[in-house]
Motif scaffolding. Structure first.
Motif, PDB file in Angstrom:
ATOM      1  N   ILE A 338      -6.339  21.815  14.891  1.00 29.02           N
ATOM      2  CA  ILE A 338      -5.893  23.048  15.364  1.00 29.02           C
ATOM      3  C   ILE A 338      -7.277  24.297  14.987  1.00 29.02           C
ATOM      4  N   VAL A 339      -7.941  24.005  13.839  1.00 26.61           N
ATOM      5  CA  VAL A 339      -9.022  25.059  13.609  1.00 26.61           C
ATOM      6  C   VAL A 339     -10.050  24.815  14.495  1.00 26.61           C
ATOM      7  N   ARG A 340     -10.273  23.581  14.941  1.00 27.67           N
ATOM      8  CA  ARG A 340     -11.547  23.426  15.947  1.00 27.67           C
ATOM      9  C   ARG A 340     -11.014  24.039  17.210  1.00 27.67           C
ATOM     10  N   SER A 341      -9.839  23.698  17.778  1.00 31.11           N
ATOM     11  CA  SER A 341      -9.285  24.296  18.842  1.00 31.11           C
ATOM     12  C   SER A 341      -9.299  25.743  18.956  1.00 31.11           C
ATOM     13  N   MET A 342      -8.973  26.478  17.699  1.00 27.27           N
ATOM     14  CA  MET A 342      -8.795  28.149  17.637  1.00 27.27           C
ATOM     15  C   MET A 342     -10.136  28.383  17.669  1.00 27.27           C
ATOM     16  N   ALA A 343     -11.276  27.807  17.279  1.00 24.15           N
ATOM     17  CA  ALA A 343     -12.707  28.142  17.201  1.00 24.15           C
ATOM     18  C   ALA A 343     -13.093  28.241  18.588  1.00 24.15           C
ATOM     19  N   LEU A 344     -12.607  27.165  19.520  1.00 27.78           N
ATOM     20  CA  LEU A 344     -13.243  27.300  20.681  1.00 27.78           C
ATOM     21  C   LEU A 344     -12.423  27.928  21.814  1.00 27.78           C
ATOM     22  N   GLU A 348      -4.402  30.213  20.720  1.00 29.47           N
ATOM     23  CA  GLU A 348      -4.022  31.650  20.181  1.00 29.47           C
ATOM     24  C   GLU A 348      -2.980  31.174  19.263  1.00 29.47           C
ATOM     25  N   THR A 349      -2.862  32.495  18.319  1.00 30.20           N
ATOM     26  CA  THR A 349      -1.759  32.582  17.514  1.00 30.20           C
ATOM     27  C   THR A 349      -0.508  32.626  18.123  1.00 30.20           C
ATOM     28  N   ASN A 403       2.323  16.877   9.020  1.00 26.78           N
ATOM     29  CA  ASN A 403       1.716  17.380  10.576  1.00 26.78           C
ATOM     30  C   ASN A 403       2.008  18.873  10.944  1.00 26.78           C
ATOM     31  N   LEU A 404       3.258  19.212  10.340  1.00 29.69           N
ATOM     32  CA  LEU A 404       3.524  20.550  10.752  1.00 29.69           C
ATOM     33  C   LEU A 404       2.874  21.593  10.102  1.00 29.69           C
ATOM     34  N   VAL A 405       2.830  21.255   8.535  1.00 33.25           N
ATOM     35  CA  VAL A 405       2.052  22.315   7.785  1.00 33.25           C
ATOM     36  C   VAL A 405       0.694  22.367   8.243  1.00 33.25           C
ATOM     37  N   GLY A 406       0.060  20.989   8.441  1.00 33.84           N
ATOM     38  CA  GLY A 406      -1.471  21.282   8.786  1.00 33.84           C
ATOM     39  C   GLY A 406      -1.668  21.781  10.035  1.00 33.84           C
ATOM     40  N   ALA A 407      -0.604  21.997  10.790  1.00 35.74           N
ATOM     41  CA  ALA A 407      -1.006  22.616  12.198  1.00 35.74           C
ATOM     42  C   ALA A 407      -0.672  23.838  12.278  1.00 35.74           C
ATOM     43  N   LEU A 408       0.444  24.352  11.456  1.00 41.98           N
ATOM     44  CA  LEU A 408       0.848  25.596  11.717  1.00 41.98           C
ATOM     45  C   LEU A 408       0.192  26.791  10.717  1.00 41.98           C
ATOM     46  N   LEU A 413      -2.616  31.763   8.778  1.00 44.16           N
ATOM     47  CA  LEU A 413      -3.706  32.294   8.166  1.00 44.16           C
ATOM     48  C   LEU A 413      -4.565  33.239   9.336  1.00 44.16           C
ATOM     49  N   LYS A 414      -4.821  32.890  10.158  1.00 43.70           N
ATOM     50  CA  LYS A 414      -5.212  33.722  11.443  1.00 43.70           C
ATOM     51  C   LYS A 414      -4.435  34.932  11.604  1.00 43.70           C
ATOM     52  N   LYS A 415      -2.988  34.749  11.437  1.00 44.53           N
ATOM     53  CA  LYS A 415      -2.258  35.844  11.884  1.00 44.53           C
ATOM     54  C   LYS A 415      -2.359  37.040  10.764  1.00 44.53           C
ATOM     55  N   ILE A 416      -2.504  36.379   9.497  1.00 48.68           N
ATOM     56  CA  ILE A 416      -2.718  37.453   8.684  1.00 48.68           C
ATOM     57  C   ILE A 416      -4.158  37.889   8.137  1.00 48.68           C
ATOM     58  N   LYS A 417      -4.939  37.605   9.094  1.00 51.84           N
ATOM     59  CA  LYS A 417      -6.383  37.908   9.170  1.00 51.84           C
ATOM     60  C   LYS A 417      -7.341  37.238   7.943  1.00 51.84           C
ATOM     61  N   LEU A 418      -6.848  35.898   7.789  1.00 53.76           N
ATOM     62  CA  LEU A 418      -7.466  34.889   6.843  1.00 53.76           C
ATOM     63  C   LEU A 418      -8.356  33.937   7.607  1.00 53.76           C
ATOM     64  N   ASP A 419      -9.436  33.237   7.150  1.00 52.31           N
ATOM     65  CA  ASP A 419      -9.935  32.164   7.843  1.00 52.31           C
ATOM     66  C   ASP A 419      -9.187  30.908   7.723  1.00 52.31           C
TER      67      ASP A 419
END
Length: 453
Positions: A338-344, A348-349, A403-408, A413-419
């Motif tokens: 998910i982090v990699r897909s968000m970087a690319l 989106e959130t 799976n759900l915790v790792g994906a969501l 974090l992105k939604k609350i402006k964290l890395d």
């Protein structure tokens, strides 16, 4: 070639012949190679300045720009303000601002009045842009023309502008208020007829970046549209500067390094490994390890609270590492993807619901598949049906949760402006370990009571 150089001979003014030979060899190198030789030489900052001054041509200025930020800062603080002036004035505007921000206040105050007025104005423009935005990494050295010129006139103007610009491959067309209205590549300009109007041949379908756009999003523009430079504009579409592809490469390297450090549970740092002081390197590692240690104590507390279940069925403890390890790995897999897909820019959130449904199905599929493997392993080897059901059910539930915790979590974090990179690696594994062990014992309690009753 570079290892044969003896820089100490350049510093020895008595050996004139040897000094000139070493200087000639140094001048024959590419500026990046000169910078590499100086970095590896472990000379004092004042000696680096002395050697660059002795080289004394444009290569010395370019070589200074290729030095690491730490070395540039040390040289500026160690060298004479007048000596360092020509190095600082010839840096790219964004690099110059970064350097001046890094040095001590008194060093900056000593050199600022010596810098030409035009350069000081450029420094002030770039100084106040927020770090991590397009405005903070742009350069103000770009080629700009008006639409009423002919190609022949444009080429004449461009010859005058070119010596002071970072790149002239793209020429930006603006109106009287500096609003960006078009662009034309140098190739198209050369290939066009001399009397053609720029207004007729310029490209008006523009790709630009607002000055407050995140630099990762800017990098995505370069990747998507295969650009060599992107104009940066304000809210009124006035041209402020440009970001070039070499800046983007530096941005990608810096962001990748930072993400890798976060994934590895290390506080991000910019210095090279051997240049970072030991106490700061210790601190950057200790902080996260301490946090992970405290988090992992949750798992220990949960196990202590469930010691009655362990006493009733000691075999439960044998499978704790398997359950915790598997769900931790699954959570890390999900978070990394998910982090990699968000970087690319693939996720989106706003895609949270779609991610939830996909990872819910994935968690169920993985849980059922791996749970069956675990059940037959326990049943066939230990001949214990209840233990097999507990382990299989726990794997299904923990894999689904992991799976759900790792994906969501990255999306949250992105939604609350964290890395989002904070969620990958040891951090997510430690959290899921605690969640997994709690689920494991709850399932064990429920099933043991049900079957024993």
């Amino acid at each position: 070639m570079t290892h044969a150089l003896d820089l100490s001979r350049i510093l020895e003014t008595a050996d004139t012949e040897g000094r000139q030979a070493e200087l000639a060899a140094l001048r024959g190198l590419h500026p990046s190679d000169i910078a590499e030789v100086l970095e590896e030489s472990r000379l004092e900052p004042g000696e680096v300045v002395e050697i660059l001054s002795a080289v004394g041509n444009h290569k010395a200025i370019d070589a200074f720009a290729q030095l690491s930020m730490e070395t540039q800062e040390a040289c500026l603080e160690a060298g004479n303000a007048q000596t360092m002036l020509r190095f600082v004035e010839n840096m790219e505007p964004d690099d110059r601002v970064d350097l001046l921000k890094a040095v001590d206040d008194e060093v900056r105050e000593a050199i600022m009045p010596l810098i030409a007025q035009a350069e000081r104005n450029a420094i002030r423009k770039l100084w106040h842009y927020e770090e991590g935005t397009a405005g903070a990494v742009m350069t103000t050295e770009y080629a700009m023309l008006t639409k009423d010129l002919t190609v022949g006139e444009a080429l004449s103007h461009l010859r005058l502008q070119a010596p002071n610009k970072e790149t002239i491959y793209y020429i930006y067309i603006t109106d009287q208020q500096r609003r960006l209205i078009g662009t034309i590549s140098l190739r198209d300009l050369i290939m066009s007829k001399p009397y053609a109007q720029l207004e007729r041949i310029m490209e008006t379908n523009l790709i630009s970046a607002p000055h407050d756009m995140d630099i990762e999003e800017v990098a995505a523009l370069f990747s998507k549209y295969d650009l060599l430079a992107v104009p940066v504009v304000d809210k009124e579409n006035r041209l402020l500067g440009i970001i070039t592809v070499d800046d983007v490469l530096d941005i990608i390297e810096a962001e990748s390094t930072e993400d890798f450090q976060r994934i590895s549970a290390v506080l991000p740092f910019d210095e090279e490994y051997f240049r970072r002081p030991f106490h700061r390197l210790f601190w950057s590692r200790f902080i996260w390890l301490a946090i992970l240690l405290l988090t992992s104590l949750i798992s220990t507390t949960i196990m202590e609270a469930n010691q009655d279940a362990l006493h009733q069925m000691l075999a439960l403890s044998f499978f704790i590492p398997m359950v915790m390890g598997t769900c931790g790995n699954a959570g890390t897999q999900s978070a990394t993807m998910i982090v990699r897909s968000m970087a690319l820019g693939e996720i989106e959130t706003s895609d949270g619901w779609r991610v939830f449904r996909r990872e819910l199905l994935m968690g169920l599929a993985l849980g059922v598949s791996l749970g069956l493997i675990a059940y037959f392993r326990v049943f066939l080897q230990d001949q214990h049906a209840l233990l097999g059901i507990i382990v299989a059910s726990a794997l299904l539930a923990t894999l689904l949760a992991a799976n759900l915790v790792g994906a969501l979590l990255p999306l949250i974090l992105k939604k609350i402006k964290l890395d989002p990179a904070l969620t990958a690696g040891p951090f997510i594994a430690t959290i899921i370990d605690a969640v997994g062990i709690a689920i494991y014992f709850q399932i064990a309690f429920i099933l043991m009571r049900t079957f024993q009753a």
